[in-house]
Write a protein that holds these residues in place. Sequence first.
Motif, PDB file in Angstrom:
ATOM      1  N   ASP A   1      -8.935   8.397  12.478  1.00 31.88           N
ATOM      2  CA  ASP A   1      -8.093   8.564  12.830  1.00 31.88           C
ATOM      3  C   ASP A   1      -7.132   7.184  12.456  1.00 31.88           C
ATOM      4  N   ARG A   2      -7.256   6.615  11.314  1.00 32.54           N
ATOM      5  CA  ARG A   2      -6.420   6.076  10.459  1.00 32.54           C
ATOM      6  C   ARG A   2      -6.772   5.387   9.426  1.00 32.54           C
ATOM      7  N   VAL A   3      -5.603   5.208   8.435  1.00 31.60           N
ATOM      8  CA  VAL A   3      -5.968   5.277   6.953  1.00 31.60           C
ATOM      9  C   VAL A   3      -4.963   3.999   6.338  1.00 31.60           C
ATOM     10  N   ILE A   4      -5.936   3.090   6.165  1.00 34.78           N
ATOM     11  CA  ILE A   4      -5.164   2.059   5.133  1.00 34.78           C
ATOM     12  C   ILE A   4      -4.744   2.299   3.724  1.00 34.78           C
ATOM     13  N   LEU A   5      -3.942   2.000   3.634  1.00 36.42           N
ATOM     14  CA  LEU A   5      -3.622   2.521   2.293  1.00 36.42           C
ATOM     15  C   LEU A   5      -2.981   1.767   0.950  1.00 36.42           C
ATOM     16  N   LEU A   6      -3.346   0.511  -0.220  1.00 32.41           N
ATOM     17  CA  LEU A   6      -3.047  -0.275  -1.173  1.00 32.41           C
ATOM     18  C   LEU A   6      -2.824  -0.265  -1.791  1.00 32.41           C
ATOM     19  N   THR A   7      -1.119   0.656  -2.035  1.00 33.37           N
ATOM     20  CA  THR A   7      -0.914   0.597  -3.061  1.00 33.37           C
ATOM     21  C   THR A   7       1.034   0.606  -2.975  1.00 33.37           C
ATOM     22  N   GLY A   8       1.612   0.531  -4.172  1.00 35.41           N
ATOM     23  CA  GLY A   8       3.379   0.367  -3.855  1.00 35.41           C
ATOM     24  C   GLY A   8       3.988   1.588  -4.709  1.00 35.41           C
ATOM     25  N   ASP A   9       2.873   2.661  -5.474  1.00 35.03           N
ATOM     26  CA  ASP A   9       3.559   3.748  -6.388  1.00 35.03           C
ATOM     27  C   ASP A   9       4.087   4.430  -5.338  1.00 35.03           C
TER      28      ASP A   9
ATOM     29  N   ILE B   1      -0.026  -1.171   2.472  1.00 30.80           N
ATOM     30  CA  ILE B   1      -0.022  -2.197   2.315  1.00 30.80           C
ATOM     31  C   ILE B   1      -0.366  -2.091   1.008  1.00 30.80           C
ATOM     32  N   GLY B   2       1.190  -3.067   0.919  1.00 30.05           N
ATOM     33  CA  GLY B   2       1.292  -3.235  -1.539  1.00 30.05           C
ATOM     34  C   GLY B   2       1.575  -5.160  -1.290  1.00 30.05           C
ATOM     35  N   PHE B   3       1.702  -4.906  -2.322  1.00 32.00           N
ATOM     36  CA  PHE B   3       2.267  -6.503  -3.322  1.00 32.00           C
ATOM     37  C   PHE B   3       3.740  -6.530  -3.613  1.00 32.00           C
ATOM     38  N   ASN B   4       4.461  -6.089  -4.998  1.00 27.47           N
ATOM     39  CA  ASN B   4       5.544  -6.674  -5.716  1.00 27.47           C
ATOM     40  C   ASN B   4       5.408  -5.203  -5.812  1.00 27.47           C
ATOM     41  N   ASN B   5       6.340  -5.214  -5.733  1.00 24.81           N
ATOM     42  CA  ASN B   5       7.888  -3.276  -6.255  1.00 24.81           C
ATOM     43  C   ASN B   5       7.103  -2.133  -5.330  1.00 24.81           C
ATOM     44  N   VAL B   6       6.921  -2.324  -4.561  1.00 22.07           N
ATOM     45  CA  VAL B   6       6.257  -1.405  -3.727  1.00 22.07           C
ATOM     46  C   VAL B   6       7.561  -0.471  -3.345  1.00 22.07           C
ATOM     47  N   ALA B   7       7.341   1.348  -3.891  1.00 16.75           N
ATOM     48  CA  ALA B   7       8.975   2.156  -3.534  1.00 16.75           C
ATOM     49  C   ALA B   7       9.687   2.145  -1.771  1.00 16.75           C
ATOM     50  N   LYS B   8      10.193   2.039  -2.749  1.00 14.53           N
ATOM     51  CA  LYS B   8      11.477   2.166  -0.626  1.00 14.53           C
ATOM     52  C   LYS B   8      10.958   3.559   0.343  1.00 14.53           C
ATOM     53  N   GLU B   9      10.327   4.552  -0.731  1.00 17.54           N
ATOM     54  CA  GLU B   9      10.475   6.248   0.247  1.00 17.54           C
ATOM     55  C   GLU B   9       9.274   5.709   1.118  1.00 17.54           C
ATOM     56  N   LEU B  10       7.814   5.405   0.421  1.00 19.13           N
ATOM     57  CA  LEU B  10       6.196   4.808   0.810  1.00 19.13           C
ATOM     58  C   LEU B  10       6.796   3.550   1.777  1.00 19.13           C
ATOM     59  N   ARG B  11       7.774   2.540   1.929  1.00 22.07           N
ATOM     60  CA  ARG B  11       7.820   1.921   2.806  1.00 22.07           C
ATOM     61  C   ARG B  11       7.567   2.541   4.509  1.00 22.07           C
ATOM     62  N   GLU B  12       9.016   3.759   3.889  1.00 25.22           N
ATOM     63  CA  GLU B  12      10.048   4.601   4.896  1.00 25.22           C
ATOM     64  C   GLU B  12       9.256   5.632   5.958  1.00 25.22           C
ATOM     65  N   VAL B  13       8.529   6.186   4.769  1.00 18.36           N
ATOM     66  CA  VAL B  13       7.108   7.295   5.621  1.00 18.36           C
ATOM     67  C   VAL B  13       6.123   6.690   6.277  1.00 18.36           C
ATOM     68  N   ALA B  14       5.924   5.809   5.863  1.00 20.04           N
ATOM     69  CA  ALA B  14       4.372   4.901   6.369  1.00 20.04           C
ATOM     70  C   ALA B  14       4.676   4.847   7.984  1.00 20.04           C
ATOM     71  N   ASP B  15       3.077   4.732   8.832  1.00 22.64           N
ATOM     72  CA  ASP B  15       3.396   4.719  10.092  1.00 22.64           C
ATOM     73  C   ASP B  15       3.988   3.481  10.371  1.00 22.64           C
ATOM     74  N   SER B  16       3.594   2.016   8.885  1.00 24.61           N
ATOM     75  CA  SER B  16       3.375   0.430   9.359  1.00 24.61           C
ATOM     76  C   SER B  16       3.770   0.282   7.539  1.00 24.61           C
ATOM     77  N   PHE B  17       4.181  -0.636   7.511  1.00 18.26           N
ATOM     78  CA  PHE B  17       4.224  -1.096   6.063  1.00 18.26           C
ATOM     79  C   PHE B  17       4.283  -3.055   5.995  1.00 18.26           C
ATOM     80  N   ILE B  18       2.777  -3.531   5.476  1.00 20.21           N
ATOM     81  CA  ILE B  18       2.536  -4.650   5.943  1.00 20.21           C
ATOM     82  C   ILE B  18       2.754  -5.247   4.281  1.00 20.21           C
ATOM     83  N   SER B  19       3.603  -6.619   3.986  1.00 18.70           N
ATOM     84  CA  SER B  19       2.754  -7.426   2.455  1.00 18.70           C
ATOM     85  C   SER B  19       1.492  -7.731   2.879  1.00 18.70           C
TER      86      SER B  19
END
Length: 257
Positions: free
Chosen positions: A112-120, A140-158
């Motif tokens: 039901d839920r996927v937690i994906l750790l990457t910034g690629d 979930i990512g740290f530095n240099n997370v792709a803008k497109e990845l932030r936007e397509v996810a249901d949620s992004f948190i540093s």
Amino acid sequence: MLKTAIYVDAENIKMSGGFGMRYDVLVDLANSGNSTMLRANCYLAEDHERIKNDIDYRQKIYTYHNILRQCGFRIIKKYVRRYKDEEGNITTKANSDMDLAIDALLQARNLDRVILLTGDSDFVRLVPALQNQGCRVEVIGFNNVAKELREVADSFISGFLIPGLLPFADSSRDEEGWLRGVVSNYNPDRGFGFLRYYRLDADGLQPESVFFHNSQSTLHSEHYFQEVYRIFEFRITENSTGGDRTEAREIRLLRDN
């Protein structure tokens, strides 16, 4: 109960500011609230040649892998390959993006839920593919997370904002109650605003806000508080005017994205 899986692109996380990440905190996050961890996969590179020849490296790698397994993670290895060009220069490659994507797509039917750790940005197309199978995808990512990845996810948190996930460089700060947060609102004319940070408890990540004034920072320009992705470290103390109010003090810039 939401069935949750964690997929960690370990090499990307390590190279993008997440070195030393606490995998047990990820497990706590997946098992909090109305959620239970069904799968946890970690995709990492292993230098097979170096393992054979370097005892210290071998011991370090195997200790690291044992810690991950104790946290409940399955380890998927991609062995480092070396290539020599016409001029004799050697390059190395170990990319497990395809392995992660295939596993996530095959396993999504039971999730039901996927937690994906990457910034690629290579995973930008994977996210909607998982969403189309009914999964909520949280990145979930740290530095240099792709803008497109932030936007397509249901949620992004540093990852910097998840309590305990990445220890402070100075371990004494963990004991002294330091927190990490981002500016949620700032009034440049009056020099004050609010910092948003998180608590992690049995119900999951809980957002909190605290008042701050720029006079309590080590920064010399108010423009630092006008960017939503900047991460700050701070302590919470009682407001100097008394009463029950609290405020952020000793505000420091952790990173500037």
